[in-house]
Write a protein that holds these residues in place. Structure first.
Motif, PDB file in Angstrom:
ATOM      1  N   SER A  35       0.867  -1.146   0.050  1.00 54.28           N
ATOM      2  CA  SER A  35       0.099   0.172   0.080  1.00 54.28           C
ATOM      3  C   SER A  35       0.925   1.262  -0.006  1.00 54.28           C
ATOM      4  O   SER A  35       1.979   1.557   0.569  1.00 54.28           O
ATOM      5  CB  SER A  35      -1.037  -0.185   1.276  1.00 54.28           C
ATOM      6  OG  SER A  35      -0.997  -1.379   1.434  1.00 54.28           O
ATOM      7  N   GLN A  61       2.650   9.903  -1.003  1.00 55.89           N
ATOM      8  CA  GLN A  61       3.407   8.838  -1.994  1.00 55.89           C
ATOM      9  C   GLN A  61       1.458   8.407  -2.979  1.00 55.89           C
ATOM     10  O   GLN A  61       2.301   8.862  -4.207  1.00 55.89           O
ATOM     11  CB  GLN A  61       4.282   7.950  -1.823  1.00 55.89           C
ATOM     12  CG  GLN A  61       4.986   6.985  -1.242  1.00 55.89           C
ATOM     13  CD  GLN A  61       5.143   5.734  -0.604  1.00 55.89           C
ATOM     14  OE1 GLN A  61       4.889   5.101  -0.694  1.00 55.89           O
ATOM     15  NE2 GLN A  61       6.436   5.695   0.462  1.00 55.89           N
ATOM     16  N   ASP A  92      16.478   7.193   8.359  1.00 53.84           N
ATOM     17  CA  ASP A  92      15.844   5.652   8.780  1.00 53.84           C
ATOM     18  C   ASP A  92      16.480   5.019   9.401  1.00 53.84           C
ATOM     19  O   ASP A  92      16.292   3.772   8.626  1.00 53.84           O
ATOM     20  CB  ASP A  92      15.509   5.562   7.262  1.00 53.84           C
ATOM     21  CG  ASP A  92      13.848   4.258   7.672  1.00 53.84           C
ATOM     22  OD1 ASP A  92      12.375   4.613   8.567  1.00 53.84           O
ATOM     23  OD2 ASP A  92      13.935   3.072   6.850  1.00 53.84           O
ATOM     24  N   ARG A  96      13.648  10.748  14.471  1.00 58.77           N
ATOM     25  CA  ARG A  96      13.891   9.282  14.204  1.00 58.77           C
ATOM     26  C   ARG A  96      13.519   7.763  15.027  1.00 58.77           C
ATOM     27  O   ARG A  96      13.753   7.361  14.592  1.00 58.77           O
ATOM     28  CB  ARG A  96      15.521   9.284  14.197  1.00 58.77           C
ATOM     29  CG  ARG A  96      16.391  10.340  14.478  1.00 58.77           C
ATOM     30  CD  ARG A  96      16.042  10.749  12.059  1.00 58.77           C
ATOM     31  NE  ARG A  96      15.770  11.928  11.793  1.00 58.77           N
ATOM     32  CZ  ARG A  96      14.746  11.925  10.584  1.00 58.77           C
ATOM     33  NH1 ARG A  96      14.691  10.491  10.437  1.00 58.77           N
ATOM     34  NH2 ARG A  96      14.304  12.619  10.204  1.00 58.77           N
ATOM     35  N   GLU A  98      15.288  17.018   1.883  1.00 61.91           N
ATOM     36  CA  GLU A  98      15.663  18.280   3.455  1.00 61.91           C
ATOM     37  C   GLU A  98      16.118  19.620   3.231  1.00 61.91           C
ATOM     38  O   GLU A  98      16.768  20.002   2.889  1.00 61.91           O
ATOM     39  CB  GLU A  98      16.782  17.486   4.574  1.00 61.91           C
ATOM     40  CG  GLU A  98      15.971  15.963   4.237  1.00 61.91           C
ATOM     41  CD  GLU A  98      15.334  15.667   5.454  1.00 61.91           C
ATOM     42  OE1 GLU A  98      14.858  16.861   5.837  1.00 61.91           O
ATOM     43  OE2 GLU A  98      14.855  14.219   5.942  1.00 61.91           O
ATOM     44  N   ARG A 158       8.307   5.739  13.599  1.00 57.76           N
ATOM     45  CA  ARG A 158       8.327   6.133  11.722  1.00 57.76           C
ATOM     46  C   ARG A 158       7.480   4.418  10.792  1.00 57.76           C
ATOM     47  O   ARG A 158       6.766   3.883  11.420  1.00 57.76           O
ATOM     48  CB  ARG A 158       9.546   5.697  11.065  1.00 57.76           C
ATOM     49  CG  ARG A 158      10.862   6.797  11.325  1.00 57.76           C
ATOM     50  CD  ARG A 158      12.239   6.725  11.139  1.00 57.76           C
ATOM     51  NE  ARG A 158      12.469   6.860   9.485  1.00 57.76           N
ATOM     52  CZ  ARG A 158      12.598   8.308   8.952  1.00 57.76           C
ATOM     53  NH1 ARG A 158      12.360   9.054   9.766  1.00 57.76           N
ATOM     54  NH2 ARG A 158      12.386   8.585   7.717  1.00 57.76           N
ATOM     55  N   GLY A 214       9.001   9.979   8.669  1.00 54.21           N
ATOM     56  CA  GLY A 214       8.914   8.481   8.256  1.00 54.21           C
ATOM     57  C   GLY A 214       6.954   8.348   7.925  1.00 54.21           C
ATOM     58  O   GLY A 214       7.389   7.185   8.147  1.00 54.21           O
ATOM     59  N   SER A 215       7.412   9.067   6.737  1.00 54.06           N
ATOM     60  CA  SER A 215       6.287   8.711   6.007  1.00 54.06           C
ATOM     61  C   SER A 215       6.401   8.759   4.579  1.00 54.06           C
ATOM     62  O   SER A 215       5.584   8.142   4.418  1.00 54.06           O
ATOM     63  CB  SER A 215       5.016  10.377   5.499  1.00 54.06           C
ATOM     64  OG  SER A 215       5.649  11.402   5.437  1.00 54.06           O
ATOM     65  N   GLY A 216       7.007   8.160   4.053  1.00 55.66           N
ATOM     66  CA  GLY A 216       7.880   8.163   2.536  1.00 55.66           C
ATOM     67  C   GLY A 216       7.979   8.731   1.575  1.00 55.66           C
ATOM     68  O   GLY A 216       7.608   8.430   0.570  1.00 55.66           O
ATOM     69  N   LYS A 217       8.859  10.226   1.920  1.00 50.39           N
ATOM     70  CA  LYS A 217       9.083  10.474   0.853  1.00 50.39           C
ATOM     71  C   LYS A 217      10.116  10.112  -0.547  1.00 50.39           C
ATOM     72  O   LYS A 217       9.881  10.426  -0.650  1.00 50.39           O
ATOM     73  CB  LYS A 217       9.539  12.044   1.882  1.00 50.39           C
ATOM     74  CG  LYS A 217       8.413  13.124   2.360  1.00 50.39           C
ATOM     75  CD  LYS A 217       8.769  14.385   2.658  1.00 50.39           C
ATOM     76  CE  LYS A 217       9.459  14.050   4.546  1.00 50.39           C
ATOM     77  NZ  LYS A 217       9.206  13.697   5.440  1.00 50.39           N
ATOM     78  N   THR A 218      11.288   9.555   0.585  1.00 53.60           N
ATOM     79  CA  THR A 218      12.319   8.806  -0.631  1.00 53.60           C
ATOM     80  C   THR A 218      11.236   8.318  -1.434  1.00 53.60           C
ATOM     81  O   THR A 218      12.175   7.974  -2.913  1.00 53.60           O
ATOM     82  CB  THR A 218      12.845   7.936   0.290  1.00 53.60           C
ATOM     83  OG1 THR A 218      13.391   8.467   1.857  1.00 53.60           O
ATOM     84  CG2 THR A 218      14.241   7.604  -0.146  1.00 53.60           C
TER      85      THR A 218
HETATM   86  N1  LIG Z   1       4.998   2.521   1.265  1.00 58.29           N
HETATM   87  C1  LIG Z   1       5.327   2.312   2.243  1.00 58.29           C
HETATM   88  N2  LIG Z   1       4.751   1.060   3.104  1.00 58.29           N
HETATM   89  C2  LIG Z   1       5.668   0.602   4.020  1.00 58.29           C
HETATM   90  N3  LIG Z   1       6.680   0.973   4.260  1.00 58.29           N
HETATM   91  C3  LIG Z   1       7.239   2.156   3.712  1.00 58.29           C
HETATM   92  C4  LIG Z   1       6.615   2.876   2.719  1.00 58.29           C
HETATM   93  N4  LIG Z   1       7.199   3.392   1.895  1.00 58.29           N
HETATM   94  C5  LIG Z   1       8.289   4.017   2.689  1.00 58.29           C
HETATM   95  N5  LIG Z   1       8.386   3.023   4.042  1.00 58.29           N
HETATM   96  C6  LIG Z   1       8.802   2.731   4.817  1.00 58.29           C
HETATM   97  O1  LIG Z   1       9.156   3.831   5.966  1.00 58.29           O
HETATM   98  C7  LIG Z   1      10.001   4.250   6.379  1.00 58.29           C
HETATM   99  C8  LIG Z   1      10.459   5.321   6.039  1.00 58.29           C
HETATM  100  O2  LIG Z   1      10.375   5.993   5.030  1.00 58.29           O
HETATM  101  P1  LIG Z   1      11.210   7.482   4.550  1.00 58.29           P
HETATM  102  O3  LIG Z   1      12.814   7.718   4.942  1.00 58.29           O
HETATM  103  O4  LIG Z   1      11.322   7.617   3.108  1.00 58.29           O
HETATM  104  O5  LIG Z   1      10.374   8.517   5.890  1.00 58.29           O
HETATM  105  P2  LIG Z   1      10.761  10.011   5.169  1.00 58.29           P
HETATM  106  O6  LIG Z   1      10.204  10.642   5.040  1.00 58.29           O
HETATM  107  O7  LIG Z   1      11.794  10.398   3.988  1.00 58.29           O
HETATM  108  O8  LIG Z   1      11.347  10.499   6.333  1.00 58.29           O
HETATM  109  P3  LIG Z   1      12.230  11.615   7.485  1.00 58.29           P
HETATM  110  O9  LIG Z   1      11.334  13.034   6.767  1.00 58.29           O
HETATM  111  O10 LIG Z   1      12.423  11.637   8.569  1.00 58.29           O
HETATM  112  O11 LIG Z   1      13.860  11.980   6.280  1.00 58.29           O
HETATM  113  C9  LIG Z   1      11.563   3.992   5.034  1.00 58.29           C
HETATM  114  O12 LIG Z   1      11.445   2.572   6.212  1.00 58.29           O
HETATM  115  C10 LIG Z   1      10.634   3.363   4.032  1.00 58.29           C
HETATM  116  O13 LIG Z   1      11.650   1.959   3.521  1.00 58.29           O
END
Ligand SMILES: Nc1ncnc2c1ncn2[C@@H]1O[C@H](COP(=O)(O)OP(=O)(O)OP(=O)(O)O)[C@@H](O)[C@H]1O
Length: 683
Positions: free
Chosen positions: A99, A104, A439, A464, A235, A467, A124-128
């Protein structure tokens, strides 16, 4: 009698509830009042602790605010997107994800449409993946097929080397089925020669820290940007905070000179005013994607981003930040002389007496990390040998300390980052080099031993943990004179609850090695609060004995204390009324470095004198920027590894008088590279 009386910003005449209580276990007498004024609930509490040699009275007024929250996951699956089937199966099988997260779901379709974007969603919401998936999808579809020798099609800029490595790892996984697309990372710390060789062979998705990339733009002929289709600034606000503006301008000029048409994306959990400038110069008719908006009903998103005439973040977005729902935030008020033992007791409580705890402890400078790392490493494991129950500690309760800061050699930095990522328990002492984007799996506790210089940094540090929907906790340690900082955070909708210092210290009663009898001739018969106090004194004595066991250790502790004061003097103007060197009691602060007295030659006067110089009108312009840089150096410790700058400082320090202050180099091009040198090993 020492008193700390904070002004209550909210009126006292609207109390709804007053609770008076005496806690027999700790001997604390406390009062709690709850009030509802102008829609903000306020909890006022005071407590009295009879300390070893002083009465301490805390009066705190803690506003209770409603935090901004975002929904992390959606019910929509990746396969609903128009992506290459191999990319979907890689996401499902290699990354084990089905999901999409909210960010995303909003970002991927908008970016696949070819729009520039400003993306904000909580830590930690999956921006990468929100940017990596569209980049990989678009590059794999290019006809004719991308060749390695074509050079970069996508450029990803991140503020730290560890984040560069982490993003590289994600891109590499997504590219598994598309072997003809080559990712690469430039991050300093590595020999420039080998990076040049890799650039010459060809890198299609290039991930770099800004400083390192500028270095290559200026010195490497093999770097061409004529095919660039994507520019990602992850960032984004931090990249600016670090004073990378000049570098970003050099990079944008280099890109614009060779290619005009590309997609630009800025991402962060916190959008600050600086991003406005960056958005203005780098984004073209962008969409503003904010999960916060969707939740606040400000847009008709339905999974789509809303195009905005202006890329600027909404007013409220600059002031309040979303915090993961599953993150419990705490604060504890601790007088300076009990800070060190309270931190040590908290580490013991969580990492020794509780199972499966993984902790990050943030400090304001490299020197502080080094000092506490070596002190704890040498004293805590041997201290905590016998449990009150008489059982020896099991192997699983052994303390594992690691440290990470910008003054370490890159090899060691990477090794520590990898080790802490993979271990199940442990305590990582670090500077803000670990605050952004990292992460680190299963971190359960974030401790902020030195308060961060902005609410945004607070958000990233605590981010940190908790997440992607996991549970996590944080603890902010403040001196009673700094209690107002909690109000400052509350004005950004950050809600923190209090843990009493004595509740933390009470863990010392669980370990018999803190019994006074072991050191004194008389067996202690103390119980309750008195026993806690005695045991805290025993632990403080352990630290002091260690520090005072030889002259070099004393001088090391003094230098750490000096680094603390220097860092303390660099809080921004808006926080100066809370964190001011004048309010520090040097003798008590010295105790928190295991020193028995305040060092003679060390005084706040030197800092004041320097400040006076900064205020001189003739020096103002130049000094202001130097001061700003100094603040950044001391507060951030992000180094992107430009060896030239560091090598120069090393050389200067080598020729410095023995015992003289380490020089702080301010690299004119990149203040983040300026570091105060510390010895690598504790004497
Ligand atoms: N759709 C998804 N389902 C499950 N896990 C996910 C999903 N997308 C990302 N993740 C996991 O969630 C974690 C956090 O993702 P990510 O590092 O991209 O967060 P972020 O929003 O960039 O955080 P920050 O703002 O701290 O940089 C990672 O371990 C990633 O693998």
């Amino acid at each position: 009698m020492e008193t700390e009386n904070r002004n209550c910003a909210l009126g006292l005449h609207h109390y709804l509830k007053i609770i008076l209580k005496f806690q027999s276990s700790t001997g604390m007498f406390g009062c709690r009042c709850a009030s509802g004024i102008r829609g903000v609930k306020c909890v006022l509490s005071f407590s009295v602790l009879i300390g070893t040699d002083a009465w301490v009275l805390f009066i705190t007024c803690r506003p209770v605010v409603k935090q901004v929250q975002e929904k992390v996951f959606t019910s929509d699956a990746f396969h609903e997107l128009d992506l290459h089937p191999h990319l979907i199966s890689t996401i499902n099988t290699v990354l084990n994800m089905t999901s999409m997260t909210s960010v995303q779901k909003q970002s991927i379709p908008a970016l696949l449409e070819g729009r520039d974007a400003l993306v904000r969603s909580q830590t930690g919401s999956g921006k990468t993946l929100a940017y990596c998936i569209p980049v990989v999808q678009s590059l794999q579809a290019m006809k004719p097929k991308i060749q390695r020798s074509d050079g970069p099609y996508a450029l990803v800029l991140v503020p730290t080397r560890e984040l560069a490595l982490q993003s590289f790892d994600t891109v590499q996984k997504l590219l598994k089925p598309f072997t003809w697309i080559v990712p690469g990372v430039l991050m300093g710390g590595e020999k420039r020669k080998s990076e040049k060789a890799r650039l010459r062979k060809g890198i299609n998705i290039l991930i770099s820290t800004p400083g390192r990339l500028v270095d290559h733009i200026k010195s490497t002929k093999n770097i061409h940007f004529c095919r660039i289709r994507w520019l990602i600034l992850d960032e984004a606000d931090r990249i600016l905070d670090l004073g990378f503006e000049k570098d970003i301008t050099v990079i944008l000029n280099a890109l614009n000179a060779e290619c005009q048409k590309r997609q630009n994306v800025l991402l962060s959990a916190t959008l600050t005013e600086g991003v406005t400038w960056l958005a203005g110069i780098s984004l073209l008719s962008p969409v503003r994607i904010s999960v916060l908006d969707e939740h606040h009903g400000q847009s008709d998103l339905k999974g789509r981003a809303v195009p905005e005439a202006s890329p600027l973040p909404a007013c409220g977005e600059l002031d309040s930040f979303a915090i993961p729902e599953s993150l419990d935030q705490h604060v504890t008020l601790v007088p300076s002389k009990l800070r060190l033992v309270t931190l040590a007791a908290f580490i013991l409580q969580k990492c020794k007496f509780e199972k499966d705890q993984k902790m990050l402890v943030f400090f304001s400078s490299c020197e502080l990390v080094e000092f506490h790392y070596h002190l704890f490493l040498q004293t805590l494991p041997s201290c905590s040998g016998t449990l009150a129950s008489g059982r020896p500690p099991s192997a699983s309760t052994q303390l594992k300390f690691l440290r990470l800061h910008g003054n370490m050699a890159q090899e060691e930095r990477t090794a520590v980052f990898q080790e802490f990522s993979h271990c199940e328990t442990g305590i990582l002492l670090c500077t803000d080099v670990a605050a952004r984007g990292l992460d680190l799996p299963q971190v359960t506790w974030i401790v902020q031993y030195n308060a961060p210089s902005s609410p945004a940094e607070y958000i990233h540090r605590i981010g940190r943990t908790a997440r992607i929907g996991c549970h996590g906790s944080s603890l902010l340690i403040l001196a009673p004179s700094e209690a107002e900082y909690v109000n400052s955070l509350a004005s950004h909708k950050i809600n923190i609850s209090e843990i009493k210092m004595e509740d933390i210290l009470s863990v010392l009663t669980r370990d018999d090695c803190f019994k006074r009898s072991r050191w004194g001739s008389q067996k202690s018969r103390a119980s309750g609060p008195q026993e806690i106090r005695e045991r805290a004194t025993v632990l403080q004595t352990v630290f002091e004995d260690y520090v005072h066991s030889n002259e070099r250790r004393v001088s090391w502790a003094k230098k750490a204390l000096q680094a603390f004061i220097r860092a303390y003097a660099t809080y921004p103007r808006e926080l100066k009324h809370i964190f001011h060197v004048r309010s520090l009691h040097l003798g008590h602060v010295a105790k928190s470095f295991g020193l028995r007295d305040a060092p003679q030659k060390l005084s706040v006067t030197a800092v004041k004198r320097r400040k006076a110089n900064l205020n001189r009108p003739d020096l103002h312009k130049k000094s202001h920027s130097t001061h700003h840089r100094l603040a950044e150096i001391l507060r951030s410790e992000y180094s992107s590894g430009m060896e030239a700058g560091i090598a120069k400082v090393e050389k200067q320090n080598k020729h410095a008088e023995p015992g003289s202050q380490p020089r702080i180099a301010v690299c004119s091009r990149c203040p983040a590279l300026a570091v105060g040198k510390t010895k690598k090993h504790f004497p």
